[in-house]
Enzyme design. Structure first.
Site, mmCIF file in Angstrom:
data_model
loop_
_atom_site.group_PDB
_atom_site.id
_atom_site.type_symbol
_atom_site.label_atom_id
_atom_site.label_comp_id
_atom_site.label_asym_id
_atom_site.label_seq_id
_atom_site.Cartn_x
_atom_site.Cartn_y
_atom_site.Cartn_z
ATOM 1 N N GLU A 1 107.006 163.714 -24.999
ATOM 2 C CA GLU A 1 108.017 162.706 -25.305
ATOM 3 C C GLU A 1 109.090 163.299 -26.220
ATOM 4 O O GLU A 1 108.763 163.827 -27.281
ATOM 5 C CB GLU A 1 107.336 161.490 -25.952
ATOM 6 C CG GLU A 1 106.424 160.771 -24.961
ATOM 7 C CD GLU A 1 105.269 160.016 -25.621
ATOM 8 O OE1 GLU A 1 105.332 159.746 -26.826
ATOM 9 O OE2 GLU A 1 104.300 159.706 -24.895
ATOM 10 N N GLU B 1 100.919 159.021 -22.488
ATOM 11 C CA GLU B 1 100.082 160.166 -22.866
ATOM 12 C C GLU B 1 99.005 160.428 -21.819
ATOM 13 O O GLU B 1 98.602 161.577 -21.599
ATOM 14 C CB GLU B 1 99.453 159.933 -24.246
ATOM 15 C CG GLU B 1 100.464 159.905 -25.392
ATOM 16 C CD GLU B 1 101.205 158.580 -25.501
ATOM 17 O OE1 GLU B 1 100.798 157.599 -24.838
ATOM 18 O OE2 GLU B 1 102.199 158.521 -26.253
ATOM 19 N N GLN C 1 103.201 163.168 -29.288
ATOM 20 C CA GLN C 1 104.173 163.042 -30.387
ATOM 21 C C GLN C 1 103.513 162.854 -31.759
ATOM 22 O O GLN C 1 103.947 163.434 -32.747
ATOM 23 C CB GLN C 1 105.120 161.891 -30.079
ATOM 24 C CG GLN C 1 106.375 161.915 -30.902
ATOM 25 C CD GLN C 1 107.440 161.019 -30.294
ATOM 26 O OE1 GLN C 1 107.347 159.789 -30.381
ATOM 27 N NE2 GLN C 1 108.424 161.611 -29.658
ATOM 28 N N PHE C 2 102.480 162.052 -31.810
ATOM 29 C CA PHE C 2 101.642 161.922 -33.010
ATOM 30 C C PHE C 2 100.191 161.898 -32.528
ATOM 31 O O PHE C 2 99.900 161.298 -31.486
ATOM 32 C CB PHE C 2 101.925 160.603 -33.747
ATOM 33 C CG PHE C 2 103.222 160.598 -34.508
ATOM 34 C CD1 PHE C 2 103.250 160.865 -35.877
ATOM 35 C CD2 PHE C 2 104.421 160.305 -33.867
ATOM 36 C CE1 PHE C 2 104.450 160.849 -36.579
ATOM 37 C CE2 PHE C 2 105.616 160.293 -34.561
ATOM 38 C CZ PHE C 2 105.638 160.563 -35.923
ATOM 39 N N ALA C 3 99.287 162.494 -33.288
ATOM 40 C CA ALA C 3 97.864 162.473 -32.893
ATOM 41 C C ALA C 3 97.394 161.040 -32.686
ATOM 42 O O ALA C 3 96.523 160.776 -31.861
ATOM 43 C CB ALA C 3 97.017 163.163 -33.956
ATOM 44 N N ASP C 4 98.003 160.130 -33.432
ATOM 45 C CA ASP C 4 97.652 158.702 -33.324
ATOM 46 C C ASP C 4 97.913 158.148 -31.915
ATOM 47 O O ASP C 4 97.412 157.089 -31.568
ATOM 48 C CB ASP C 4 98.484 157.900 -34.317
ATOM 49 C CG ASP C 4 98.527 158.542 -35.690
ATOM 50 O OD1 ASP C 4 97.994 157.949 -36.633
ATOM 51 O OD2 ASP C 4 99.097 159.654 -35.816
ATOM 52 N N TYR C 5 98.730 158.850 -31.129
ATOM 53 C CA TYR C 5 99.063 158.367 -29.781
ATOM 54 C C TYR C 5 98.195 159.016 -28.708
ATOM 55 O O TYR C 5 98.439 158.866 -27.523
ATOM 56 C CB TYR C 5 100.525 158.693 -29.427
ATOM 57 C CG TYR C 5 101.584 158.184 -30.355
ATOM 58 C CD1 TYR C 5 101.309 157.220 -31.324
ATOM 59 C CD2 TYR C 5 102.887 158.657 -30.247
ATOM 60 C CE1 TYR C 5 102.301 156.771 -32.173
ATOM 61 C CE2 TYR C 5 103.889 158.203 -31.092
ATOM 62 C CZ TYR C 5 103.593 157.269 -32.056
ATOM 63 O OH TYR C 5 104.581 156.831 -32.886
ATOM 64 N N PRO D 1 95.351 157.191 -25.299
ATOM 65 C CA PRO D 1 95.496 157.019 -23.845
ATOM 66 C C PRO D 1 95.242 158.312 -23.053
ATOM 67 O O PRO D 1 94.948 158.267 -21.874
ATOM 68 C CB PRO D 1 96.955 156.564 -23.675
ATOM 69 C CG PRO D 1 97.328 155.985 -24.997
ATOM 70 C CD PRO D 1 96.583 156.806 -26.012
ATOM 71 N N HIS E 1 100.658 156.628 -37.732
ATOM 72 C CA HIS E 1 101.342 157.928 -37.797
ATOM 73 C C HIS E 1 100.685 158.842 -38.832
ATOM 74 O O HIS E 1 101.326 159.739 -39.350
ATOM 75 C CB HIS E 1 102.822 157.753 -38.144
ATOM 76 C CG HIS E 1 103.566 156.893 -37.174
ATOM 77 N ND1 HIS E 1 103.500 155.527 -37.196
ATOM 78 C CD2 HIS E 1 104.365 157.217 -36.133
ATOM 79 C CE1 HIS E 1 104.243 155.037 -36.217
ATOM 80 N NE2 HIS E 1 104.771 156.033 -35.551
#
Lengths: 337, 417
Positions: free
Chosen positions: A29, A60, A82-86, A89, A129
């Site tokens: 992204e 993701e 983009q962030f490990a938090d994402y 999925p 984040h």
């Protein structure tokens, strides 16, 4: 040699590998024209064209699934979450697919992908984040997990990951993208340019996976850390004057057990530091390994200094974040035991 | 909830779809209407997707029920190739029958037939190039059969025996053969669809000429992976064919649970701007023709196609379920679009290229081939309480990584392997 931030070092690693190997490409992204929200892929699209560095839909699951397919073709995709938090999925594609394809096909197909993801707190990012989900990867058979702590290591490790024939999770401690954060959020931040490990060679070099780095030698206690926490642990050692040996693991799986055992057998004491939640965290694995290998040399119970078992808070970030005072307390408890 | 007096006057009601018929009911196909065979026009392969929307709601048919091939979708296939096709279909059915029975006899843990769906994998494989890459689900064994993959190796895999190319690591039917363009089957649903898109993107990236084709069931179109794949395929115009095999049943859940009451599965392509072709999946010629169309489109760099194959799963989902417990027993026999083997047979006979005698002889031949091959495979071994000696305990720890890391070496030694 040039002085680089971790972002510049990571960019240089990608640049080096895209230059060397036409099968290396990168997507995620905002990574194309814009160069990524943290600028790790900056200028790569301009230099290599949009087929080798491009924007992906906000999906993701698709980013990971497409990368698995590309790798099965013979490419070496480097994807950015983009962030490990994402990453959740994408988790099924990483755990059920990337990690197991070599095994389930008896080596017929392999998946040499590198999954980059900024992780960790200390950036006022709130619960979506700031997470550190490394234990969700180290628990998975078939994945390797790598976390650098300096620009020099970041470049050498990322190049090694891209050349790996196994899928690698490459987690980037985003709090130290631009400077080595010591955990004292109220003090002046130092830039990478003042740190010796910001000296990064221009071209190709590798740091082998599975090799830890003793960043500070000491006799009193072994501190095991990775990512941002390497710098926080160092600050704790300096601040307290405790003769701590600080080990930067660099690779979480496969972990460098020899360096850990040699150190703990020498000091007889061990403190483990990570940002992630404590229960079933990677520290639990480290604690078990130290106990299994060093039980008769231990002089005190192993201590863990970690994030608490809560979602990552926003306003109370500095209460949650493992800071030098908490590490110092733990080191005192084990050294005075 | 029982106290109706407490219900709000504008109380909402939750809709849970249900099939028209369950066990004990008569199958109900009333109200179904399909275009007549030959009635659907064949667009040029470079037609823009938005001009093709109506195909999502029709049904491309070539063969009528008397075996005549009608209309512009009729593919040009030499009779010799059609005879080969019917033999592949017969072989697949005979193989399925024997392996299903082998599971019942305790020779393996699990099996999945493709009974009634043979035309789909076999027609598509024969329409594709031999080096096009397939990302199947678990019901496309016809791909391997039509690529002349050794039947005995398929059986070795089913038996997890010493000659199993997967070294006994995978559930039966989860084949893999890179050299035959057959991706390792997952067992998790729809994960292969974005992977096929990625492979196709890699082929395009590399300036290759090969395309990818992938299959999933109508039930698993509900998975996020399907929608991720559709998005990426459409965005990057990946040279891929995405096949939804609508066999009406996902284990015990009818297609309405995946949204089939609201629209067709082909119509999922409309929202993504992808050509949505809907085809009679029991019509070998129609399946072959739409696959040719989609393959030509992909090869001309014009991007992906979504194909819904309207069919019927005539057997159980697997050896682990009994369809008599959730659907009318007569549904398969009364399926309005018939049986794919019977229909191709009728067509070939009407062409004067096949006969009842030839069909019977071909049937006997495949049954004998399967029986003889089965005996050979069973000599090597069947799944038993003990793994074959060649599957050493040490081999359990291999292929997790390219090289054995210390912790796996330690576990291997601990296990005495």
């Amino acid at each position: 040699m040039a002085s680089m931030t971790m972002i510049q070092a990571l960019n240089s690693a990608l640049d080096t590998m895209m230059e060397r190997d036409p099968n290396v490409l990168t997507f995620g992204e905002d990574v194309g024209y814009f160069g990524g929200v943290f600028k790790v892929t900056e200028h790569l699209q301009q230099k290599y064209g949009k087929k080798r560095c491009f924007d992906a839909p906000i999906n993701e699951n698709g980013i990971a699934g497409v990368a698995v397919g590309m790798a099965s073709y013979g490419l070496r995709p480097v994807i950015e979450i983009q962030f490990a938090d994402y990453m959740y999925p994408a988790y099924d594609q990483l755990v059920s697919e990337a990690a197991r394809i070599r095994y389930r096909s008896a080596g017929d197909f392999t998946v040499p992908i590198t999954v980059r993801m900024p992780y960790g707190g200390g950036i006022r990012g709130g619960q979506t984040h700031s997470q550190s989900p490394e234990a969700l990867f180290t628990h998975v058979a078939g994945l390797k997990t790598v976390i650098p702590s300096t620009p020099y290591d970041a470049k050498g490790l990322l190049i090694a990951c891209i050349e790996e024939d196994d899928p690698v999770i490459f987690m980037e401690p985003k709090r130290i993208y631009n400077g080595p954060f010591d955990g004292f959020h109220d003090r002046q931040v130092s830039p990478w340019s003042k740190h010796p490990a910001s000296e990064v060679p221009e071209g190709y070099y590798k740091i082998p996976l599975g090799k830890a780095n003793i960043v500070r030698a000491g006799e009193a206690v072994t501190v095991l850390a990775y990512g941002t926490m390497v710098h926080v642990a160092l600050a704790a050692a300096i601040e307290s004057g405790i003769d701590a040996e600080v080990i930067d693991l660099r690779t979480l799986l496969p972990v460098d057990i020899e360096t850990i055992v040699t150190s703990v057998e020498k000091t007889g004491r061990c403190v483990i530091v990570h940002e992630a939640t404590r229960t079933s965290g990677y520290g639990a694995e480290l604690s078990a390994l130290v106990q299994e290998h060093c039980f008769y040399k231990l002089e005190a119970p192993i201590e863990r200094v970690t994030g608490y078992d809560t979602p990552y808070p926003h306003s109370l970030e500095w209460e949650y974040f493992p800071t030098p005072p908490r590490i110092i307390k733990a080191m005192r408890r084990v050294t005075e035991a | 909830m029982d106290d109706m007096s407490s219900r709000k006057p504008n109380a909402l009601d939750l809709h849970v779809p249900a099939p028209r018929a369950r066990p004990g009911d008569k199958p109900d196909f009333s109200g179904w209407s399909f275009p007549e065979p030959g009635d659907t026009p064949r667009p040029d392969v470079d037609e823009p997707a938005h001009a093709l929307r109506e195909y999502a709601y029709g049904l491309i048919r070539v063969l009528d029920m008397e075996g005549n091939a009608l209309g512009p979708w009729t593919p040009q296939i030499a009779p010799e190739k059609l005879r080969r096709a019917i033999k592949y279909m017969l072989l697949t059915r005979a193989y399925d029958e024997r392996m299903h029975r082998a599971q019942r006899q305790g020779k393996t843990s699990f099996y999945m037939q493709c009974l009634g769906e043979e035309a789909i994998a076999i027609a598509q494989t024969m329409a594709l190039n031999p080096d096009d890459m397939c990302f199947p689900s678990y019901r496309q064994q016809g791909i391997l059969i039509a690529r002349d993959y050794p039947l005995i190796d398929m059986m070795h895999q089913i038996y997890s025996n010493a000659s199993d190319p997967m070294k006994g690591r995978q559930l039966p039917v989860m084949y893999s053969s890179k050299k035959d363009g057959f991706f390792t089957i997952s067992g998790n649903l729809a994960t292969q669809v974005p992977q096929a898109v990625g492979w196709a993107m890699a082929s395009a990236y590399s300036g290759d000429g090969r395309i990818a084709s992938t299959w999933l069931g109508e039930g698993s179109t509900a998975e996020g992976d399907f929608h991720a794949a559709m998005t990426f395929a459409a965005v990057y115009k990946a040279p891929v064919i995405i096949n939804v095999v609508n066999n009406q049943w996902a284990i015990s859940s009818f297609s309405g649970i995946a949204g089939g009451d609201n629209t067709t599965f082909a119509a999922k392509g409309v929202g993504y701007g992808m050509p949505p072709l809907r085809v009679d999946g029991n019509d070998f010629l129609a399946v072959y023709a739409v696959t040719q169309w989609a393959a030509e489109r992909a090869r001309n760099n014009l991007g992906p196609t979504l194909i819904e194959h309207f069919s019927y799963r005539a057997g159980p989902h697997s050896t682990s379920d009994d369809p008599a417990r959730y659907r009318p027993g007569e549904e398969a026999r009364l399926w309005p679009l018939g049986d794919p083997i019977e229909r191709l047979k009728t067509h070939l006979i009407s062409l004067g290229e096949w006969s009842e005698e030839q069909h019977k002889a071909a049937q006997e031949e495949v049954v004998e081939t399967v029986r003889a091959t089965g005996r050979e495979a069973e000599k090597v071994g069947v799944l038993g309480p003990e793994a074959p000696a060649t599957h050493t305990r040490a081999s359990m720890f291999e292929d997790v990584y390219s090289e054995l890391p210390w912790h796996l070496r330690q576990q291997r030694d601990e296990h005495g392997a």
